[in-house]
Design a protein around this motif. Sequence first.
Motif, PDB file in Angstrom:
ATOM      1  N   GLY A 201      -4.728   1.332  -0.762  1.00 21.36           N
ATOM      2  CA  GLY A 201      -5.232   0.380   0.224  1.00 21.36           C
ATOM      3  C   GLY A 201      -6.131  -0.665  -0.401  1.00 21.36           C
ATOM      4  O   GLY A 201      -6.027  -1.861  -0.086  1.00 21.36           O
ATOM      5  N   ALA A 202      -6.993  -0.225  -1.292  1.00 20.28           N
ATOM      6  CA  ALA A 202      -7.900  -1.163  -1.955  1.00 20.28           C
ATOM      7  C   ALA A 202      -7.132  -2.150  -2.831  1.00 20.28           C
ATOM      8  O   ALA A 202      -7.405  -3.356  -2.815  1.00 20.28           O
ATOM      9  CB  ALA A 202      -8.921  -0.395  -2.783  1.00 20.28           C
TER      10      ALA A 202
ATOM     11  N   GLN B  92      -3.964   7.148  -1.060  1.00 22.97           N
ATOM     12  CA  GLN B  92      -3.965   6.192   0.045  1.00 22.97           C
ATOM     13  C   GLN B  92      -5.137   5.209  -0.049  1.00 22.97           C
ATOM     14  O   GLN B  92      -4.977   4.010   0.170  1.00 22.97           O
ATOM     15  CB  GLN B  92      -4.003   6.927   1.396  1.00 22.97           C
ATOM     16  N   VAL B  93      -6.306   5.728  -0.369  1.00 29.14           N
ATOM     17  CA  VAL B  93      -7.495   4.874  -0.461  1.00 29.14           C
ATOM     18  C   VAL B  93      -7.349   3.884  -1.619  1.00 29.14           C
ATOM     19  O   VAL B  93      -7.594   2.680  -1.454  1.00 29.14           O
ATOM     20  CB  VAL B  93      -8.777   5.726  -0.601  1.00 29.14           C
ATOM     21  N   ARG B  94      -6.952   4.391  -2.754  1.00 31.84           N
ATOM     22  CA  ARG B  94      -6.785   3.507  -3.918  1.00 31.84           C
ATOM     23  C   ARG B  94      -5.699   2.468  -3.657  1.00 31.84           C
ATOM     24  O   ARG B  94      -5.869   1.284  -3.969  1.00 31.84           O
ATOM     25  CB  ARG B  94      -6.430   4.349  -5.149  1.00 31.84           C
TER      26      ARG B  94
ATOM     27  N   LEU C 160      -5.029  11.688  -0.142  1.00 31.19           N
ATOM     28  CA  LEU C 160      -6.116  10.860   0.367  1.00 31.19           C
ATOM     29  C   LEU C 160      -6.577   9.857  -0.685  1.00 31.19           C
ATOM     30  O   LEU C 160      -6.729   8.665  -0.397  1.00 31.19           O
ATOM     31  CB  LEU C 160      -7.287  11.713   0.849  1.00 31.19           C
TER      32      LEU C 160
ATOM     33  N   GLN D 273       0.829  -1.204   0.000  1.00 32.83           N
ATOM     34  CA  GLN D 273       0.000   0.000   0.000  1.00 32.83           C
ATOM     35  C   GLN D 273       0.869   1.262   0.000  1.00 32.83           C
ATOM     36  O   GLN D 273       0.609   2.208  -0.743  1.00 32.83           O
ATOM     37  CB  GLN D 273      -0.923   0.013   1.204  1.00 32.83           C
TER      38      GLN D 273
END
Length: 182
Positions: free
Chosen positions: A148-149, A144-146, A141, A126
Motif C-alpha cells: 500500500g505504501a 499489504q502495508v508495504r 499484513l 498494491q
Amino acid sequence: MTPEPRSGRPRASSREVLSEAACELFLEQGYDATSVSDITRRAGVSRSSFFNYFSAKSDVLWSGYDEQADAAIERLREGQPVAQCLTAIGAGLAPDALALAITNADAMGISVELDRDRAVRQFRLQRELATRFMRDGTPELAAQVRAGALSAAVLAAVWAWADRTAAGRPLAEVLDAALALA
C-alpha cells in the motif's frame, strides 16, 4: 482506374491522436460534456476505432500510465526486483494526457474521475505488490502495508511530477524520492 489518394487524417488512428482530441475537448467543453462520439469526430475516426484503443472515455487519460504499470506488473510476476520494476514506471512515462489532466483537472471538470481512477490503479498495483511480497515470504499484513505504501508513493510521485513538469524535474527523480519515503 487508380483511385485518387484521400486527403486528411488516415483511417487508422493512434492512441495519441485520440488522446489529443479528447484533451482538447475536455479543455474546451469539460469532461462530462464530452462524449466518445465527440472525441472520434474530432480525431476523424470511427467509434469502433476508439474502442480498439480504449475501453472507456476515462482510459484516454490513463493509457500511458497503464502501459508502464502493466509492464511493471509483468516484471514483478517474472521475479525482477521490486524497486527496479517500480522505478521503470517513472523512466517510461512521458508528459501526456494524464499530466495535462492533472494540471488542468478543474478546467476539465475531471477531479472526481481522476481521484476515482487513481484509487483503482493504486489498488491494482498494491494487489500485485502484496502478492509478490507474500510469494517471497513476507507475512500477509506486512505485505499489504508495504504494498500500500509503495503503490501510494508511485501515484503520489506521478501527481507531484505533473504539477511540477514545467520546473523540469524528471518523474524518475520524483519517483525515487517518493519510494524512499515509503
